[in-house]
Design an enzyme around this catalytic site. Sequence first.
Site, PDB file in Angstrom:
ATOM      1  N   ALA A  46       0.429  -1.356   0.398  1.00 13.37           N
ATOM      2  CA  ALA A  46      -0.312  -0.222   0.018  1.00 13.37           C
ATOM      3  C   ALA A  46       1.125   0.891  -0.135  1.00 13.37           C
ATOM      4  O   ALA A  46       0.199   2.037   0.034  1.00 13.37           O
ATOM      5  CB  ALA A  46      -0.375  -0.054   1.099  1.00 13.37           C
ATOM      6  N   ASN A  87       2.449  -5.165   7.253  1.00 11.63           N
ATOM      7  CA  ASN A  87       2.495  -4.891   6.115  1.00 11.63           C
ATOM      8  C   ASN A  87       3.451  -3.633   5.694  1.00 11.63           C
ATOM      9  O   ASN A  87       5.030  -3.697   4.952  1.00 11.63           O
ATOM     10  CB  ASN A  87       1.494  -5.552   5.122  1.00 11.63           C
ATOM     11  CG  ASN A  87       1.680  -6.306   4.961  1.00 11.63           C
ATOM     12  OD1 ASN A  87       2.468  -7.080   5.733  1.00 11.63           O
ATOM     13  ND2 ASN A  87       0.297  -7.038   4.487  1.00 11.63           N
ATOM     14  N   HIS A 125      -0.651   6.844   3.969  1.00  8.74           N
ATOM     15  CA  HIS A 125       0.862   7.224   4.519  1.00  8.74           C
ATOM     16  C   HIS A 125       1.945   8.045   4.082  1.00  8.74           C
ATOM     17  O   HIS A 125       1.999   7.861   3.125  1.00  8.74           O
ATOM     18  CB  HIS A 125       0.963   5.062   3.892  1.00  8.74           C
ATOM     19  CG  HIS A 125       0.572   4.104   4.070  1.00  8.74           C
ATOM     20  ND1 HIS A 125       0.327   3.989   5.635  1.00  8.74           N
ATOM     21  CD2 HIS A 125      -0.405   3.196   3.809  1.00  8.74           C
ATOM     22  CE1 HIS A 125      -0.760   3.051   5.679  1.00  8.74           C
ATOM     23  NE2 HIS A 125      -0.932   1.989   5.005  1.00  8.74           N
TER      24      HIS A 125
END
Lengths: 266, 266
Positions: B119, B186, B216
């Site tokens: 991601a 992750n 993020h």
Amino acid sequence: MGCGAIGTQIALAIDSGKIPGTLTHVYDTSKDASSSLVSKLKNKPIIVENPHLLSSYPVDIVVEAASQEAVRNVAHSVLQNKRDLMIMSVGALLDESIYDILSEACEHFHKTIYLPSGAIGGLDTIKSVSDLLESVTLTTTKHPKSLKGAKFFETSKIDLEKITTQTIIFEGTAKEAVSQFPANINVAALLSLVGVGSEKTMVKIVADPNTDKNTHTIVAQGKFGKMSFNIENIPDETNPKTSKLAILSAIETLRKYCSSGISIGT
Amino acid sequence: MGCGAIGTQIALAIDSGKIPGTLTHVYDTSKDASSSLVSKLKNKPIIVENPHLLSSYPVDIVVEAASQEAVRNVAHSVLQNKRDLMIMSVGALLDESIYDILSEACEHFHKTIYLPSGAIGGLDTIKSVSDLLESVTLTTTKHPKSLKGAKFFETSKIDLEKITTQTIIFEGTAKEAVSQFPANINVAALLSLVGVGSEKTMVKIVADPNTDKNTHTIVAQGKFGKMSFNIENIPDETNPKTSKLAILSAIETLRKYCSSGISIGT
């Protein structure tokens, strides 16, 4: 292929073991450049007389760090000789006929052309969402002196010497940007190839007399969400026209090519 | 290996031809999950009874989309059987002994483990400058309800229900973050592995009641310059815990693995 600043740094990275491979042959149009490179290495490669000879030996990969012309002249025969190829002069691939010919040759000969990420980042992610992209823009900010000599200023009324604050110099497609600002070509070309093409990728070029860095900002939007990448590059000491990152990403691409192991990132 | 939301989307991408490969065998601890996946495909793979069987056939690569436990139990034997491996549950590799064992097995058997970018983005660039990195920080912003159930709240006094504005919930190392917020594992794991390790990578977790996205932001600094990457992820419709981008990057990694051609990005 090409023994200038970039070719030399890649050769040194092989010689020092950072890239776990062997450099067997080198070529440059200037014999002095080849000799000067070889003199810096512990493990001496053979200097060949002709770029086509590089792929005639049983090597795994040929590395182009020469010019767009070298790509046009030599790339296809490298694939035909069943060698992989890494290309630094990625601007050559913006010519669609060249891109298509090389892409088909890769499939036909089961070989791969590697294009390092260069002075930008996030190509891993843009590539993953390429089907969902709605817009991609690149903003490049440089000191006015780094923009000097671009074709754009032959017809523009902007006087770079008189710029005292951050000033937008150009806004247009990547295709236009690449022809007007050839020094910016690699970043715009990579982004176009990985994303929505050079006619839909929008580029803004900003002159900033108060910076000593080359900054690239990429904004991509689409059905996946939105992403932005901002990279402030310190120019390379040995060749201020090249970002340190462009060389580092070439070294990393070759290191990965030469290694088994854990490969991180798409 | 693993026929849940991610495994199913990868299988569908193979079945539709987006990934130019053939899915020959599937496994899941739940037979119902395997059967349900197979029922969605035109080209039916064989359901195997045991995850170790997946690599006993002459396949090129095994794809793990199951669990960290599956990585610990099966990864080494996949390499031993001389198959490549793609791992989705990258958190398993934060255990250094596992990382080292698998890394050595890759070299010994001349095989590669692929970790998609997940991601986040910019891993291409962070990897290239890993020797020059001075600091790496990750800030993850999510809706409070997406943070619910994290181990962190067993001992914290923060009441997620009462948060009305952007609030920093946690600041610490990636190592601590991973144990306190396993749902975030992750992204923090990939960034640690590619950069400065889980004890030097700093993580900030922010709850924002006014967002419907998972954002993020990575900031990395060093002798090359500075880079920041910001990704606003729309959660996947079929599995809101997973970002659409995590699945897309897995599909892109496999597509590249199965293709000859022009490979863009480090």
